[in-house]
Design a protein around this motif. Structure first.
Motif, short mmCIF file in Angstrom:
data_model
loop_
_atom_site.label_atom_id
_atom_site.label_comp_id
_atom_site.label_asym_id
_atom_site.label_seq_id
_atom_site.Cartn_x
_atom_site.Cartn_y
_atom_site.Cartn_z
N THR A 55 0.83 -1.20 0.00
CA THR A 55 0.00 0.00 0.00
C THR A 55 0.86 1.26 0.00
N ASP A 173 -5.63 -1.15 -5.11
CA ASP A 173 -5.14 -1.79 -3.89
C ASP A 173 -6.17 -2.81 -3.41
N GLU A 174 -5.88 -4.06 -3.60
CA GLU A 174 -6.78 -5.16 -3.20
C GLU A 174 -8.23 -4.88 -3.55
#
Ligand SMILES: Nc1ncnc2c1ncn2[C@@H]1O[C@H](COP(=O)(O)OP(=O)(O)OP(=O)(O)O)[C@@H](O)[C@H]1O
Ligand SMILES: [Mg+2]
Lengths: 270, 263
Positions: A55, A173-174
């Protein structure tokens, strides 16, 4: 559908990146001399254990965190510049939809904010929104407000609102963290279809090895503290871009890479 | 933001009628009865503590008078609040847009906050004369700070993911303000509005003590000078009534506007 032709120029360059966090008075080194190039119109997955700095890396690339040293160039300009030139779409792992707008308006607002000239055509924008909602199977939810939706659906909407922009670099991000297994598989297929119609540079952080192999052209495995690139795989075995049915590929090449990544992650964490 | 006062139960009559309506009003009623009986049996003179029935009698005897005076106080409280809130919200927006303005405004407003504004009411009366202006000014000053601080907090602390997404796709500061911050700040704005209701009423009443010649503050002052406790209490009762109505209205408006916070 056939494999797309790719120009492999670097769209994003990360050079000599070093970054530390001050955690309770102790300087913890997250990155030491990281170098990555992200190729134009390719999808690159970043995979790695919790807390390795994925991240943080994305935040640095998008310009939200200024690294200690090193620099990031996005299509030749700095991250900040790239943001002001409306070139990035950054989707965090929690959806960040506006709670006072329904799904449709949330996605539509993106087009308003990303508009590069004063000219716009509302009908055109609206049909674009409907199209992307349709491609992601969200049309039935379009009049729902975020608080009336489950987390997984909100996450898909937040993907939709980035994907509706057709010329930005996507930093995700995910984006599928809250989805159930079957929806994930379906969504992978939907994404591949969207990207094959409209190739884009995508950076994708994920914890799912299958997903990373299936979706991307490159997989970068990060590990250790400070993080280092353990290995970078190029994924281009035959049948990878077969979009005819939703399947988990079971080819030999797929399994080889899958086991490779798994072993690397195990090895570096034990 | 956490709600300071939970007034939602006033609005939701349908379920649990007994716990939500009967119990609070029952308690209230019992207190009034005990008060009435105590005054009656202890033979408390009316110039010290009047009985509830006396007070209600007094109120209805001169109902038009009390309505007029209440309206004046209500007007001062609301108008003063609107002026204070308007300036505060405007400044809060400017501060979030341009940090330098914050460095100028915050020290001044903290100075305003620590000074008990009421204390300068007599001074203001000398400078600006009697009438409605001084009470308005005082209410505006008193409500300014809570609104400024809370609204600034709300404007500043917005969802991280939303703001990053917006910034990444190239939204300008003004667009982020318009599409994201303003509505995110509504919840903390309303919290400060609820804090400001009693402040505005206090400001209005106390300012009216100083020779404004009208309003409930003036009624209280005059009845105090005449040892007319019944009128004094009737005025206080009117104030409580105004405060309650304001609180309920604000909760009602808040629930209508922030429809998405039901969860
Ligand atoms: N704001 C911060 N201040 C201090 N340390 C931080 C901060 N943010 C992250 N860290 C540290 O940096 C490291 C990397 O965090 P990061 O969130 O980038 O990990 P990640 O790879 O995204 O993990 P996950 O897979 O759990 O999402 C963590 O070990 C954490 O301790
Ligand atoms: Mg993370």
């Amino acid at each position: 559908m056939k494999t797309k032709m790719k120009k492999y120029d670097n769209d994003i360059e990360v050079c000599n990146l070093t970054h530390s966090y001050n955690i309770n008075g102790k300087l913890v080194e997250i990155f030491r001399e990281i170098n990555i190039g992200f190729k134009k119109d390719s999808i690159t997955s970043i995979i790695g254990p919790n807390g390795v700095g994925k991240t943080t890396l994305l935040n640095i690339i998008a310009g939200f965190i200024v690294p200690d040293t090193g620099n990031v160039r996005i299509r030749g300009v700095s991250s900040k510049e790239a943001c002001t030139q409306k070139k990035i779409g950054f989707v965090s792992h929690d959806h960040g939809l506006l709670p006072w707008m329904n799904v449709f308006d949330n996605v539509l607002l993106t087009l308003t904010l990303n508009r590069k000239s004063n000219y716009h055509n509302l009908d055109e924008d609206e049909s674009k929104v409907l199209q992307i909602l349709d491609q992601l199977g969200l049309v039935d939810w379009r009049y729902y407000f975020p608080y009336q939706l489950s987390k997984g659906i909100c996450q898909r909407v937040s993907l939709a609102r980035a994907l509706v922009l057709d010329d930005v670099i996507l930093i995700l991000d995910e984006p599928m963290a809250n989805l159930d297994e079957l929806t994930r598989e379906k969504l992978r297929y939907d994404l591949l279809k969207i990207f094959s119609l409209n190739p884009r540079t995508v950076i994708l952080v994920t914890h799912n090895i299958t997903e990373s192999i299936q979706l991307s052209d490159f997989v970068i495995v990060l590990s250790n503290q400070p993080a280092e690139i353990v290995k970078s795989f190029e994924i281009n075995f035959a049948g990878k871009n077969n979009l005819d049915k939703v399947i988990v590929p079971t080819s030999v090449e797929f399994n080889n890479i899958n086991n490779n990544i798994r072993d690397l992650l195990h090895e570096k964490n034990s | 933001m956490k709600k300071i006062l939970n007034t939602k139960f006033f609005l939701d009559i349908s379920d649990e009628f007994i716990p939500k309506i009967i119990i609070p009003f029952g308690v209230f009623f019992v207190i009034l009865v005990v008060w009435e009986l105590l005054v009656y049996f202890l033979r408390v003179p009316v110039y010290i503590v009047p009985s509830p029935l006396n007070i209600v009698d007094r109120l209805f005897e001169d109902i038009v008078f009390f309505i007029v005076q209440s309206s004046i106080t209500l007007f001062v409280a609301i108008a003063g609040f609107v002026i204070g809130a308007f300036v505060a919200v405007f400044l809060a927006i400017l501060i979030v847009l341009y940090k330098t303005i914050g460095r100028i405004v915050f020290p001044i407003s903290i100075f305003l906050k620590v000074t008990p504004i009421i204390a300068i009411a007599p001074l203001l009366t000398i400078w600006f004369g009697f009438g409605v202006f001084v009470p308005l000014f005082i209410v505006a000053l008193m409500t300014f700070f809570p609104i400024l601080v809370n609204t600034h907090f709300g404007l500043y602390n917005v969802n991280h993911s939303s703001i990053r997404f917006f910034q990444s796709i190239g939204a300008s500061k003004l667009e982020v303000m318009k599409y994201l911050r303003v509505r995110s700040a509504l919840a903390s704005f309303f919290t400060s509005v609820r804090i400001c209701i009693p402040l505005a009423l206090i400001g209005a009443v106390v300012a009216q003590f100083f020779g404004s010649g009208s309003g409930l503050g003036w009624v209280i002052l005059v009845s105090y000078n005449n040892l007319d406790m019944t009128t004094c209490f009737a005025a206080v009762l009117s104030l409580s009534f105004i405060g309650t109505v304001l609180t309920i209205s604000i909760s009602f408006i808040e629930n209508k506007i922030i429809f998405w916070s039901y969860q």
